[in-house]
Motif scaffolding. Structure first.
Motif, PDB file in Angstrom:
ATOM      1  N   PRO A 466       0.803  -1.236  -0.010  1.00  0.00           N
ATOM      2  CA  PRO A 466       0.046   0.058  -0.166  1.00  0.00           C
ATOM      3  C   PRO A 466       0.903   1.269   0.208  1.00  0.00           C
ATOM      4  O   PRO A 466       1.928   1.335   0.588  1.00  0.00           O
ATOM      5  N   VAL A 467       0.188   2.448  -0.592  1.00  0.00           N
ATOM      6  CA  VAL A 467       0.926   3.681  -0.535  1.00  0.00           C
ATOM      7  C   VAL A 467      -0.040   4.799   0.051  1.00  0.00           C
ATOM      8  O   VAL A 467      -1.352   4.534   0.056  1.00  0.00           O
ATOM      9  N   ILE A 468       0.312   6.015   0.397  1.00  0.00           N
ATOM     10  CA  ILE A 468      -0.370   7.058   1.046  1.00  0.00           C
ATOM     11  C   ILE A 468      -0.602   7.848   0.037  1.00  0.00           C
ATOM     12  O   ILE A 468       0.279   8.389  -0.448  1.00  0.00           O
ATOM     13  N   GLU A 469      -1.747   8.321  -0.324  1.00  0.00           N
ATOM     14  CA  GLU A 469      -2.341   9.035  -1.152  1.00  0.00           C
ATOM     15  C   GLU A 469      -3.212  10.096  -0.985  1.00  0.00           C
ATOM     16  O   GLU A 469      -4.238   9.670  -0.169  1.00  0.00           O
ATOM     17  N   PHE A 470      -3.207  11.336  -1.361  1.00  0.00           N
ATOM     18  CA  PHE A 470      -4.501  12.342  -1.528  1.00  0.00           C
ATOM     19  C   PHE A 470      -5.564  12.127  -2.197  1.00  0.00           C
ATOM     20  O   PHE A 470      -5.383  11.553  -3.407  1.00  0.00           O
ATOM     21  N   GLY A 471      -6.755  12.043  -1.682  1.00  0.00           N
ATOM     22  CA  GLY A 471      -8.074  12.115  -2.622  1.00  0.00           C
ATOM     23  C   GLY A 471      -9.022  12.926  -1.899  1.00  0.00           C
ATOM     24  O   GLY A 471      -8.805  13.754  -1.072  1.00  0.00           O
ATOM     25  N   TYR A 472     -10.170  13.097  -2.770  1.00  0.00           N
ATOM     26  CA  TYR A 472     -11.456  13.825  -2.189  1.00  0.00           C
ATOM     27  C   TYR A 472     -12.560  13.069  -2.887  1.00  0.00           C
ATOM     28  O   TYR A 472     -12.544  12.585  -3.841  1.00  0.00           O
ATOM     29  N   ASP A 473     -13.523  13.539  -1.981  1.00  0.00           N
ATOM     30  CA  ASP A 473     -14.989  13.146  -2.403  1.00  0.00           C
ATOM     31  C   ASP A 473     -15.844  14.552  -3.205  1.00  0.00           C
ATOM     32  O   ASP A 473     -15.477  15.611  -2.502  1.00  0.00           O
ATOM     33  N   LEU A 474     -16.555  14.511  -3.951  1.00  0.00           N
ATOM     34  CA  LEU A 474     -17.509  15.521  -4.097  1.00  0.00           C
ATOM     35  C   LEU A 474     -18.985  14.947  -3.976  1.00  0.00           C
ATOM     36  O   LEU A 474     -19.695  14.573  -4.652  1.00  0.00           O
ATOM     37  N   PRO A 475     -19.511  15.324  -2.728  1.00  0.00           N
ATOM     38  CA  PRO A 475     -20.855  14.808  -2.330  1.00  0.00           C
ATOM     39  C   PRO A 475     -21.851  15.853  -2.797  1.00  0.00           C
ATOM     40  O   PRO A 475     -21.699  16.876  -3.435  1.00  0.00           O
ATOM     41  N   ASP A 476     -22.923  15.346  -3.131  1.00  0.00           N
ATOM     42  CA  ASP A 476     -24.219  16.018  -3.609  1.00  0.00           C
ATOM     43  C   ASP A 476     -24.788  17.049  -2.751  1.00  0.00           C
ATOM     44  O   ASP A 476     -25.253  17.954  -3.140  1.00  0.00           O
ATOM     45  N   PHE A 484      -6.653  11.513   2.938  1.00  0.00           N
ATOM     46  CA  PHE A 484      -5.656  10.865   2.593  1.00  0.00           C
ATOM     47  C   PHE A 484      -6.071   9.402   2.936  1.00  0.00           C
ATOM     48  O   PHE A 484      -6.732   9.070   3.642  1.00  0.00           O
ATOM     49  N   ALA A 485      -5.414   8.378   1.702  1.00  0.00           N
ATOM     50  CA  ALA A 485      -6.057   7.093   2.179  1.00  0.00           C
ATOM     51  C   ALA A 485      -4.880   6.421   1.816  1.00  0.00           C
ATOM     52  O   ALA A 485      -3.491   6.658   1.290  1.00  0.00           O
ATOM     53  N   LYS A 486      -4.903   4.993   2.609  1.00  0.00           N
ATOM     54  CA  LYS A 486      -3.926   3.898   2.444  1.00  0.00           C
ATOM     55  C   LYS A 486      -4.537   3.115   1.149  1.00  0.00           C
ATOM     56  O   LYS A 486      -5.615   2.521   1.318  1.00  0.00           O
ATOM     57  N   ARG A 487      -4.002   3.321   0.081  1.00  0.00           N
ATOM     58  CA  ARG A 487      -4.387   2.502  -1.191  1.00  0.00           C
ATOM     59  C   ARG A 487      -3.423   1.301  -1.605  1.00  0.00           C
ATOM     60  O   ARG A 487      -2.114   1.418  -1.494  1.00  0.00           O
TER      61      ARG A 487
END
Length: 899
Positions: A466-476, A484-487
């Motif tokens: 796994p690697v640590i990466e930035f992400g985001y959600d766009l809720p309604d 940040f997620a462990k992916r």
């Protein structure tokens, strides 16, 4: 008998070609403004104008002059301005089956808002036409087609051939599709400019008409003569009423009429002879010398074809069926957005665009359009997949587990190795200061996992570090949510994903990691480079060629995959091999091999070759280009200066694959050449099969006796195939649309790169970017099988190539749909699935197949709580309802479903 000369004013308007789009649009606006003024000024003296069969031109005009919409609409309603039936005048062979249908559907949809459609299958300059066109037109209620190419006596460059053995003695003929559907075909035997710039002056008019009347009468089967008053980007002839008056005075035995296709075809049909020549199937200029068929546009700027294949596949094989499944699940179908995506894509489909035979500025703009469509399609699929997954009940996910929904948007059950990035852990910025999250996730112990299916069965899988990466959600319902997620990359074999359905898997915590795929040693000796799965075995030779064994039959194909390079002194339209130079191949050239992955899930091998070839054509080619020497007459050779090009090939053979997949990366440093990959099948046969528009067409391996061109290349959609009845080999491709069958060893030769430097039509237009220098890629799959591609149904695997499963990582929640579901139950019995969408004007689900065989086939399809009916390509609702439908030979069959 008195003869009538029908004069149809028009302008064939390529949106982009020897000028980029906006420059052509500038002149088109002038044409439209002049046309509106002409109708105002002349009234009924200027009868009508044919707007080139494409509605997109109105969008182009109204973007600048929206105030004239009602004026134009009135002219259309009054049948003074004729529009449609297409959205664009696309290339017939280089756009997909469904793209050809959407082009007609959307064009006719647009004409409804304007009031009237020209109901003629208009193909004025299409570079050959697929054989199923009469069936498509008949299903759309169109019984007449007009075309400029594909049937002798038409010659290239607007000339008429006077050699014998015409396919039709007349410019009127019956054109029949493989299923038996037929339309009246009208050939522009003297081109679509045979009535261009008609003189008003009597003396000039006499000279003009003496020749033009004779030329038209030479091929006319009736007393109704057609004169097309226009040409490419032709300005309006404002004095056409006066020119007609002059002609009428000079030739009292003729009636000269400012006409329309509606009027002309009505008069023509009432005077046709009892018997006309029947032309069957494809119109590809088979009975010509073969020098000007324009088939080599299939290999011009291959990167455009690859982009197009990606976008078409995204829309028709993923986005549309996924949206239709959403509707069946209780969601909505955003048809306006889907139509917008299609329109955006089809602006790249005109023949001078997708064929890659325009100036460089045009094709740069096309890449931007393709990127735009890709962006729209990607976000659409992502959102629709999430919407569907959120309706699925995942509440039974084991504690700490991660549900994964695998969606199959095709009409066949699908088995595939999936590689998907999963979020093993996730912390939102709202939960912890963002600077602390990466360290927290890094230090947090990662669980061991096992993968189970919806029945609880443990599945073999591979989970990368796994690697640590930035992400985001766009809720309604709230502002964006960064995290940040462990992916980690998860790979596993998804088995038996139902057609038009989905299956749920779970990555769940376990006491110890279980069922990880077995990794094999990557080190190997050069004399033992092999790949194998349950279907095929490959043995590679030192030069990168390979023997491919079909395990079930035990039969093998030998020395496949040699690369061949030849000089090309042609242009974007036409290949012409450089004079006096033998082909340069990789045969016997040592390759460097490395295994990238070897596991029970898949094997990935790469090999690299360095090919030394001439850097360009010799100096003579530049002289021939500047002097406008026609490609056929060129004598240039290849340069004595050499350069090297790197050929980097990656071969993948995964579990479940019926044949290996190849990806070639070329560092192209040479100009004026063509690179092909060769598949010497060793099969003895006179014909072969290729994927075309709603047809797996049979073509001869050798041309007609009139053919003089040493090259006998063809178009393909997805694949070409050879079979001797016992064994067959099919090569499926991703946007590689040119192939040739060579006499030597029954070889299928697929073009992977072609470099040229000029447009090549009526002047010298340099196109240096058509050399395709730098990094280029090509992908294909090699499928051995018993019998032919239809009888073995190897076409299913060929059509599935590059159509991915859609994977979603949903939330854990209660839902209304079960863990595994199939929305459409179907038994297609050898039919080829083509599309699943929702109707253009109502919420009926429309699914289309075609019968690739001569024998009838049965079709059974059902959707719970829905009624079915047999429809047409225009999606009309009918009363033809059966429990079991029959698809006649080569029939395109569309079923509709409604509540």
């Amino acid at each position: 008998m008195e003869k009538t000369a029908h004069i149809i004013s028009h302008s064939h308007w390529d949106r982009e070609w020897y000028l980029p789009f906006e420059k052509h649009r500038y002149y088109f606006i002038k044409l439209m403004n002049n046309l509106i003024e002409q109708f105002k000024k002349e009234g009924n003296n200027f009868k009508s104008f044919h707007l080139d069969g494409q509605t997109v031109l109105l969008e182009d005009y109204f973007a600048v002059h929206p105030e004239n919409r009602e004026i134009v609409k009135q002219l259309i309603e009054e049948k003074k301005l004729y529009i449609g039936p297409w959205y664009v005048l696309q290339d017939a062979f280089l756009t997909s089956s469904e793209a050809n249908i959407r082009n007609l559907q959307i064009g006719l949809h647009d004409t409804k808002s304007y009031g009237h459609a020209s109901k003629i299958g208009y193909f004025p300059d299409t570079f050959g036409i697929y054989g199923q066109a009469p069936q498509i037109l008949k299903q759309a209620g169109i019984d007449t087609a007009a075309f400029g190419r594909g049937v002798k006596p038409t010659g290239f460059n607007n000339t008429v051939s006077d050699t014998p053995n015409f396919e039709s003695p007349y410019s009127e003929m019956v054109w029949k599709a493989p299923d038996g559907s037929s339309v009246l075909g009208i050939l522009f035997a003297n081109w679509y400019s045979n009535g261009n710039e008609i003189p008003v002056d009597e003396e000039e008019a006499k000279t003009f008409w003496d020749k033009k009347l004779q030329d038209a009468e030479k091929y006319a089967s009736t007393n109704q003569l057609l004169f097309m008053n226009g040409c490419d980007h032709q300005p309006l002839q404002k004095n056409i009423p006066q020119a007609i008056e002059t002609a009428a005075e000079l030739y009292p035995d003729y009636t000269f009429k400012h006409s329309s296709f509606d009027e002309y075809t009505e008069a023509l049909k009432s005077s046709l002879p009892e018997k006309l020549q029947v032309i069957e199937g494809e119109l590809r200029n088979q009975r010509t010398d073969g020098w000007s068929t324009l088939v080599n546009t299939a290999s011009s700027r291959i990167y455009l074809k690859q982009w197009n294949n990606l976008c078409q596949t995204l829309l028709e094989k993923t986005a549309e069926p996924l949206a239709a499944m959403n509707l069946l699940a209780g969601g909505t179908y955003p048809r306006e957005y889907i139509r917008f995506m299609w329109k955006s894509l089809m602006k790249n489909h005109p023949h001078d665009s997708i064929c890659g035979c325009s100036v460089d500025e045009v094709h740069r703009e096309m890449v931007t359009r393709f990127e735009t469509v890709s962006q729209m399609g990607d976000v659409f699929v992502k959102e629709k997949a999430v919407e569907l997954a959120e309706m699925i009940d995942t509440s039974e996910t084991p504690e700490g587990g991660i549900p994964l929904v695998v969606i199959n948007t095709t009409g066949w059950e699908k088995n595939d190795v999936i590689t998907e990035v999963v979020d093993l852990d996730k912390v939102y910025f709202s939960e912890m200061h963002f600077e602390k999250i990466p360290v927290y996730l890094q230090e947090k112990e990662t669980s061991n996992y096992k993968l189970i299916d919806d029945q609880g069965k443990t599945i073999e899988y591979q989970l990368d570090e796994p690697v640590i990466e930035f992400g985001y959600d766009l809720p309604d319902d709230k502002f964006r949510q960064p995290f940040f997620a462990k992916r980690s990359k998860l790979s596993f074999f998804a088995d038996g994903i139902p057609s038009f359905g989905y299956k749920t898997y779970y990555l769940v915590p376990a006491e110890a990691t279980v069922q990880q795929v077995e990794q094999k040693d990557l080190e190997t000796q050069i004399d033992s480079i092999e790949m194998e799965n349950e279907y095929v075995h490959l043995q590679f030779h030192e030069d990168g060629s390979y023997d491919l064994m079909h395990k079930e039959s035990g039969e093998s194909f030998h020395r496949l995959g040699i690369y061949e390079d030849t000089g090309d002194i042609g242009n974007e339209y036409m290949f012409k091999e450089a004079k006096g130079h033998a082909a340069i191949t990789t045969k016997g050239m040592a390759a460097e091999f490395t295994f990238l992955e070897r596991s029970t899930l898949r094997t990935v091998l790469e090999f690299t070759q360095t090919l030394s070839i001439p850097v360009s054509a010799d100096d003579r080619l530049a002289i021939e280009r500047n002097q406008l020497i026609w490609h056929k007459e060129r004598e240039a050779g290849r340069s004595s200066e050499l350069t090297t090009i790197k050929l980097h090939t990656v071969v993948t053979l995964a579990k479940g694959m019926k044949g290996p997949v190849f990806k070639l990366t070329i560092d192209n440093k040479a100009s004026d050449h063509r690179l092909r990959v060769l598949f010497p099948t060793g099969l003895k046969t006179e014909t072969h099969k290729a994927d075309s528009i709603f047809e797996i067409v049979t073509r001869p391996n050798t041309p007609e006796i009139e053919w003089e061109n040493p090259s006998f290349c063809h178009h393909q959609q997805r694949f070409s195939s050879l079979s001797d009845g016992q064994m067959g080999l099919t090569v499926a491709t991703d946007g590689l649309q040119e192939y040739e069958i060579l006499k030597e060893d029954g070889t299928i030769a697929v073009t992977v790169l072609r470099s040229s430097a000029e447009l090549g039509d009526w002047g010298y237009f340099p196109t240096p970017e058509a050399q395709c220098l730098g990094i280029q890629t090509a992908e294909w799959q090699v499928l051995p099988h018993e019998k032919d591609v239809i009888q073995s149904q190897a076409f299913v695997d060929a059509y599935q190539f590059k159509v991915p499963l859609v994977v979603v990582e949903p939330s854990i929640h209660k839902g209304v749909w079960p863990k595994t579901h199939q929305f459409v139950q179907s038994e297609a019995n050898g039919l080829a699935w083509s599309s699943m969408k929702v109707a253009e004007d109502r919420d009926d689900v429309m699914i289309r197949w075609f019968n690739p065989a001569e024998e009838k086939a049965s079709l059974q399809a059902s959707i719970k709580d829905y009624q079915s009916y047999k429809s047409t390509i225009l999606e009309e609702r009918t009363n033809q309802t059966e429990d079991l439908y029959e698809a006649e030979k080569y029939e395109i069959i569309t079923l509709g479903f409604y509540k």
